[in-house]
Design a protein around this motif. Structure first.
Motif, short mmCIF file in Angstrom:
data_model
loop_
_atom_site.label_atom_id
_atom_site.label_comp_id
_atom_site.label_asym_id
_atom_site.label_seq_id
_atom_site.Cartn_x
_atom_site.Cartn_y
_atom_site.Cartn_z
N PRO A 6 0.82 -1.21 0.00
CA PRO A 6 0.00 0.00 0.00
C PRO A 6 0.85 1.26 0.00
O PRO A 6 1.98 1.28 0.50
CB PRO A 6 -0.80 -0.11 1.31
N THR A 7 0.31 2.31 -0.59
CA THR A 7 0.98 3.60 -0.59
C THR A 7 0.54 4.40 0.62
O THR A 7 -0.62 4.76 0.75
CB THR A 7 0.66 4.39 -1.88
N SER A 8 1.47 4.66 1.53
CA SER A 8 1.15 5.43 2.72
C SER A 8 1.22 6.91 2.41
O SER A 8 1.95 7.33 1.50
CB SER A 8 2.14 5.09 3.85
N ALA A 111 -4.45 2.58 13.42
CA ALA A 111 -4.54 3.95 12.89
C ALA A 111 -3.52 4.21 11.79
O ALA A 111 -3.70 5.13 10.98
CB ALA A 111 -4.35 4.95 14.04
N HIS A 112 -2.46 3.41 11.71
CA HIS A 112 -1.41 3.66 10.71
C HIS A 112 -1.70 2.99 9.37
O HIS A 112 -0.94 3.19 8.41
CB HIS A 112 -0.07 3.13 11.23
N VAL A 113 -2.79 2.21 9.26
CA VAL A 113 -3.08 1.49 8.03
C VAL A 113 -3.72 2.43 7.02
O VAL A 113 -4.75 3.06 7.31
CB VAL A 113 -4.02 0.30 8.30
N PRO A 114 -3.15 2.55 5.80
CA PRO A 114 -3.74 3.44 4.80
C PRO A 114 -5.03 2.84 4.23
O PRO A 114 -5.11 1.64 3.99
CB PRO A 114 -2.66 3.52 3.72
N LEU A 115 -6.01 3.69 4.04
CA LEU A 115 -7.32 3.25 3.51
C LEU A 115 -7.62 4.03 2.24
O LEU A 115 -7.20 5.18 2.09
CB LEU A 115 -8.41 3.49 4.56
N PRO A 116 -8.38 3.42 1.30
CA PRO A 116 -8.88 2.04 1.32
C PRO A 116 -7.78 1.04 1.04
O PRO A 116 -6.74 1.39 0.46
CB PRO A 116 -9.93 2.04 0.21
N ILE A 117 -8.03 -0.22 1.41
CA ILE A 117 -7.04 -1.28 1.23
C ILE A 117 -7.78 -2.60 1.06
O ILE A 117 -8.82 -2.83 1.69
CB ILE A 117 -6.07 -1.33 2.43
N SER A 118 -7.27 -3.48 0.19
CA SER A 118 -7.90 -4.79 0.04
C SER A 118 -7.59 -5.63 1.27
O SER A 118 -6.56 -5.44 1.94
CB SER A 118 -7.38 -5.50 -1.22
N LEU A 120 -6.70 -8.71 1.37
CA LEU A 120 -5.47 -9.47 1.16
C LEU A 120 -4.24 -8.62 1.46
O LEU A 120 -3.31 -9.09 2.12
CB LEU A 120 -5.41 -9.99 -0.28
N SER A 121 -4.21 -7.38 1.00
CA SER A 121 -3.07 -6.50 1.30
C SER A 121 -2.98 -6.20 2.78
O SER A 121 -1.89 -6.14 3.36
CB SER A 121 -3.19 -5.20 0.50
N PHE A 122 -4.14 -6.03 3.43
CA PHE A 122 -4.13 -5.75 4.86
C PHE A 122 -3.52 -6.92 5.64
O PHE A 122 -2.66 -6.72 6.51
CB PHE A 122 -5.56 -5.48 5.34
N VAL A 123 -3.97 -8.14 5.34
CA VAL A 123 -3.46 -9.31 6.07
C VAL A 123 -1.98 -9.53 5.74
O VAL A 123 -1.18 -9.85 6.62
CB VAL A 123 -4.29 -10.57 5.73
#
Length: 279
Positions: A6-8, A111-118, A120-123
């Motif tokens: 993901p692009t932060s 809180a640091h996870v960029p959204l939106p995100i799939s 699969l990418s999150f896991v």
């Protein structure tokens, strides 16, 4: 499906890179420096770390590092493990997360996870499915299975009387969250429960083994690839060291620098330096 990194969001020019906005470095090399016949695989890994603005439109240049500083590296899970985890819980890898809502609304670990995100990418990039569960995890999932045998076994593991058996099953074998869920296949968790019960991936911190004056656009790290065998002959591999040792050259790696606890004395001072190992 490929779990793209993901692009932060980029930090502002006055701030620095961090967990919430890591610098996307390029892996220049990660070569073995011990003899192939030697049991310990020690790597010399080199990451791009430009001293000037590296992207277009311009992003802030990474913070210069000093002797004693550490580089934080955020590893990723193998995509095959992420797919196995999602398949076990009957969750769709292509699901797009536009918000992250654990059961506890005060839980700020994501809180640091960029959204939106799939999903699969999150896991793959943010969920610690290869971490080692503690007693509270077994207590929680004992309520999430309809299988009486599993329920009884999990309740035993989470009881005071079952701690000896839990140590044999869990700690001595170094079982992961994924492996426990594979063993107890009737346990089903909603996405909200996953976000509540499992922890986020944590960055690994390494001493920097290069000089900014000699390598102004790079960070070098010397690390040992962790691999060992459990009492039941299971092979265990360190998440971050294995991630780096198998990553193709040119791959993006999420890194940032933090100030270390050690500082060199003024130039001209006498020092004694001791190198006890790698890491």
């Amino acid at each position: 499906l490929r779990p793209c990194l993901p692009t932060s969001p980029l930090p502002s020019p006055s701030s620095t890179y961090s967990l919430s906005s890591p610098y996307l470095s390029s892996l220049v090399s990660c070569s073995r420096i011990t003899n192939p016949s030697w049991q310990q695989d020690v790597r010399h890994c080199v990451f791009s770390y430009p001293s000037s603005s590296p992207s277009s439109p311009p992003a802030p240049a990474p913070t210069p590092y000093s002797p004693g500083d550490v580089v934080c590296i955020l590893p990723s899970n193998p995509p095959s493990n992420a797919l196995s985890f999602l398949a076990h819980l009957s969750l769709s890898p292509s699901l797009i997360l536009t918000s992250i809502t654990p059961v506890d609304s005060h839980d700020k670990r994501w809180a640091h996870v960029p959204l939106p995100i799939s999903l699969l990418s999150f896991v793959t990039h943010y969920l610690d499915i290869q971490g080692h569960p503690r007693r509270l995890f077994f207590r929680h999932i004992s309520t999430l299975t309809d299988n009486e045998i599993e329920k009884e076994k999990l309740a035993h593991f989470s009881s005071a009387e079952g701690q000896g058996d839990l140590r044999l099953y869990n700690q001595k074998e170094g079982r992961t969250f994924l492996e426990v869920l594979e063993d107890f296949r009737y346990v089903k968790m909603s996405l909200e429960e996953v976000l509540t019960v499992l922890p986020p991936l944590k960055p690994r911190k390494f001493s920097i083994s290069s000089s900014l004056s000699l390598f102004p656009d790079q960070i070098h790290v010397t690390l040992a690839v962790v691999e060992y065998t459990t009492p039941l002959n299971r092979t265990r591999k360190g998440l971050c060291s294995h991630f780096l040792s198998t990553l193709p050259v040119g791959s993006e790696v999420r890194i940032w620098v933090e100030k270390g606890a050690i500082r060199l004395p003024p130039p001209g001072s006498n020092i004694i330096a001791v190198g006890p190992g790698t890491g």
